[in-house]
Design a protein around this motif. Sequence first.
Motif, PDB file in Angstrom:
ATOM      1  N   GLY A  92       2.111   7.045  -4.995  1.00 29.80           N
ATOM      2  CA  GLY A  92       1.777   7.419  -6.370  1.00 29.80           C
ATOM      3  C   GLY A  92       0.438   8.106  -6.484  1.00 29.80           C
ATOM      4  O   GLY A  92       0.306   9.150  -7.137  1.00 29.80           O
ATOM      5  N   VAL A  93      -0.583   7.556  -5.846  1.00 35.49           N
ATOM      6  CA  VAL A  93      -1.917   8.142  -5.968  1.00 35.49           C
ATOM      7  C   VAL A  93      -1.979   9.500  -5.280  1.00 35.49           C
ATOM      8  O   VAL A  93      -2.649  10.417  -5.755  1.00 35.49           O
ATOM      9  CB  VAL A  93      -3.019   7.182  -5.464  1.00 35.49           C
ATOM     10  CG1 VAL A  93      -3.102   7.123  -3.956  1.00 35.49           C
ATOM     11  CG2 VAL A  93      -4.376   7.573  -6.035  1.00 35.49           C
ATOM     12  N   GLN A  94      -1.282   9.678  -4.172  1.00 35.52           N
ATOM     13  CA  GLN A  94      -1.314  10.959  -3.478  1.00 35.52           C
ATOM     14  C   GLN A  94      -0.607  12.045  -4.273  1.00 35.52           C
ATOM     15  O   GLN A  94      -1.081  13.186  -4.326  1.00 35.52           O
ATOM     16  CB  GLN A  94      -0.718  10.817  -2.082  1.00 35.52           C
ATOM     17  CG  GLN A  94      -1.630  10.060  -1.145  1.00 35.52           C
ATOM     18  CD  GLN A  94      -0.973   9.718   0.179  1.00 35.52           C
ATOM     19  OE1 GLN A  94       0.245   9.610   0.287  1.00 35.52           O
ATOM     20  NE2 GLN A  94      -1.799   9.536   1.195  1.00 35.52           N
TER      21      GLN A  94
ATOM     22  N   ALA B  45      -9.722  10.890  -6.083  1.00 38.16           N
ATOM     23  CA  ALA B  45     -10.206  10.970  -4.700  1.00 38.16           C
ATOM     24  C   ALA B  45     -10.675   9.598  -4.220  1.00 38.16           C
ATOM     25  O   ALA B  45     -10.388   9.192  -3.080  1.00 38.16           O
ATOM     26  CB  ALA B  45     -11.335  11.989  -4.597  1.00 38.16           C
ATOM     27  N   ALA B  46     -11.379   8.881  -5.076  1.00 37.94           N
ATOM     28  CA  ALA B  46     -11.860   7.545  -4.707  1.00 37.94           C
ATOM     29  C   ALA B  46     -10.691   6.586  -4.504  1.00 37.94           C
ATOM     30  O   ALA B  46     -10.683   5.791  -3.547  1.00 37.94           O
ATOM     31  CB  ALA B  46     -12.809   7.013  -5.779  1.00 37.94           C
ATOM     32  N   ALA B  47      -9.689   6.649  -5.380  1.00 34.96           N
ATOM     33  CA  ALA B  47      -8.509   5.788  -5.242  1.00 34.96           C
ATOM     34  C   ALA B  47      -7.759   6.113  -3.953  1.00 34.96           C
ATOM     35  O   ALA B  47      -7.332   5.202  -3.227  1.00 34.96           O
ATOM     36  CB  ALA B  47      -7.578   5.949  -6.449  1.00 34.96           C
TER      37      ALA B  47
ATOM     38  N   LEU C  55      -7.039   3.499  -9.213  1.00 34.68           N
ATOM     39  CA  LEU C  55      -5.807   4.156  -9.635  1.00 34.68           C
ATOM     40  C   LEU C  55      -5.581   3.958 -11.132  1.00 34.68           C
ATOM     41  O   LEU C  55      -5.191   4.894 -11.842  1.00 34.68           O
ATOM     42  CB  LEU C  55      -4.613   3.635  -8.838  1.00 34.68           C
ATOM     43  CG  LEU C  55      -3.241   4.195  -9.218  1.00 34.68           C
ATOM     44  CD1 LEU C  55      -3.208   5.709  -9.120  1.00 34.68           C
ATOM     45  CD2 LEU C  55      -2.162   3.561  -8.346  1.00 34.68           C
ATOM     46  N   LEU C  56      -5.835   2.772 -11.619  1.00 30.39           N
ATOM     47  CA  LEU C  56      -5.723   2.512 -13.060  1.00 30.39           C
ATOM     48  C   LEU C  56      -6.656   3.437 -13.841  1.00 30.39           C
ATOM     49  O   LEU C  56      -6.248   4.054 -14.832  1.00 30.39           O
ATOM     50  CB  LEU C  56      -6.049   1.046 -13.356  1.00 30.39           C
ATOM     51  CG  LEU C  56      -6.121   0.662 -14.832  1.00 30.39           C
ATOM     52  CD1 LEU C  56      -4.781   0.842 -15.520  1.00 30.39           C
ATOM     53  CD2 LEU C  56      -6.600  -0.763 -14.971  1.00 30.39           C
ATOM     54  N   ALA C  57      -7.894   3.561 -13.379  1.00 31.03           N
ATOM     55  CA  ALA C  57      -8.855   4.442 -14.051  1.00 31.03           C
ATOM     56  C   ALA C  57      -8.413   5.900 -13.955  1.00 31.03           C
ATOM     57  O   ALA C  57      -8.558   6.671 -14.921  1.00 31.03           O
ATOM     58  CB  ALA C  57     -10.240   4.259 -13.443  1.00 31.03           C
TER      59      ALA C  57
ATOM     60  N   ILE D 173       0.828  -1.206   0.000  1.00 33.78           N
ATOM     61  CA  ILE D 173       0.000   0.000   0.000  1.00 33.78           C
ATOM     62  C   ILE D 173       0.860   1.253   0.000  1.00 33.78           C
ATOM     63  O   ILE D 173       0.513   2.248  -0.647  1.00 33.78           O
ATOM     64  CB  ILE D 173      -0.979  -0.013   1.192  1.00 33.78           C
ATOM     65  CG1 ILE D 173      -2.053  -1.081   0.968  1.00 33.78           C
ATOM     66  CG2 ILE D 173      -1.621   1.349   1.399  1.00 33.78           C
ATOM     67  CD1 ILE D 173      -2.955  -1.301   2.163  1.00 33.78           C
ATOM     68  N   ARG D 174       1.992   1.225   0.702  1.00 36.05           N
ATOM     69  CA  ARG D 174       2.871   2.399   0.735  1.00 36.05           C
ATOM     70  C   ARG D 174       3.282   2.823  -0.671  1.00 36.05           C
ATOM     71  O   ARG D 174       3.337   4.014  -0.985  1.00 36.05           O
ATOM     72  CB  ARG D 174       4.101   2.123   1.587  1.00 36.05           C
ATOM     73  CG  ARG D 174       3.831   2.219   3.051  1.00 36.05           C
ATOM     74  CD  ARG D 174       5.126   2.065   3.869  1.00 36.05           C
ATOM     75  NE  ARG D 174       4.781   2.048   5.273  1.00 36.05           N
ATOM     76  CZ  ARG D 174       4.676   0.942   6.002  1.00 36.05           C
ATOM     77  NH1 ARG D 174       4.915  -0.237   5.474  1.00 36.05           N
ATOM     78  NH2 ARG D 174       4.355   1.020   7.273  1.00 36.05           N
ATOM     79  N   VAL D 175       3.578   1.864  -1.517  1.00 36.38           N
ATOM     80  CA  VAL D 175       3.968   2.180  -2.891  1.00 36.38           C
ATOM     81  C   VAL D 175       2.804   2.827  -3.637  1.00 36.38           C
ATOM     82  O   VAL D 175       2.946   3.883  -4.253  1.00 36.38           O
ATOM     83  CB  VAL D 175       4.445   0.910  -3.628  1.00 36.38           C
ATOM     84  CG1 VAL D 175       4.684   1.183  -5.094  1.00 36.38           C
ATOM     85  CG2 VAL D 175       5.695   0.354  -2.969  1.00 36.38           C
ATOM     86  N   ALA D 176       1.645   2.205  -3.583  1.00 42.19           N
ATOM     87  CA  ALA D 176       0.478   2.712  -4.306  1.00 42.19           C
ATOM     88  C   ALA D 176       0.011   4.044  -3.736  1.00 42.19           C
ATOM     89  O   ALA D 176      -0.364   4.952  -4.484  1.00 42.19           O
ATOM     90  CB  ALA D 176      -0.650   1.685  -4.270  1.00 42.19           C
TER      91      ALA D 176
END
Length: 175
Positions: free
Chosen positions: A43-45, A79-81, A119-121, A37-40
Amino acid sequence: MQPGGEQRTEGDELSRGRHETKDERADRRWGELMQEIRVAQTGVQILFGFLLTVVFTTRFPELSATDRTIYIITVSLGAAATGALIGPVSFHRLVAGRRIKPHAVVWASRLTFIGLVLLLATLASALLLVLRVATEATYVPWLVGGLVAWYLVCWYVLPLWVRGRYTNVDDGDGD
């Protein structure tokens, strides 16, 4: 017979190679999930933070109605991701000490999977917006489609292929 007089069968959890209890397995899986989760999350943040600033740029008022719609969709997906990928932390905090970690791991894993799909979307939508604004070329949807296909191969197809190829049904818990 195991130490302590417990008898274990061939398919039992302690005879699967790791020799860990249900709680130890949950602890290990929780730690692994948090590392993933730390990796994802990072990126998303970063992506979401960048998206939030776009509306304040001088060029934003020049965007077409279509590009503004894509922007709104992109920010909403981001925001959802973000929510889904941060959710496991809150989940853990709220259920900590209740002796339900194996269940928490399952639900946190589900939130993480949903977060990765979102995140993909978000990435697809952000790429579409940026490339439309940068080039206005007719090939942009095809390029974005190709990149999404690449993400799908890297994130889902290849791992699922490896899982199917190298997982022995007798291996146990699917780790």
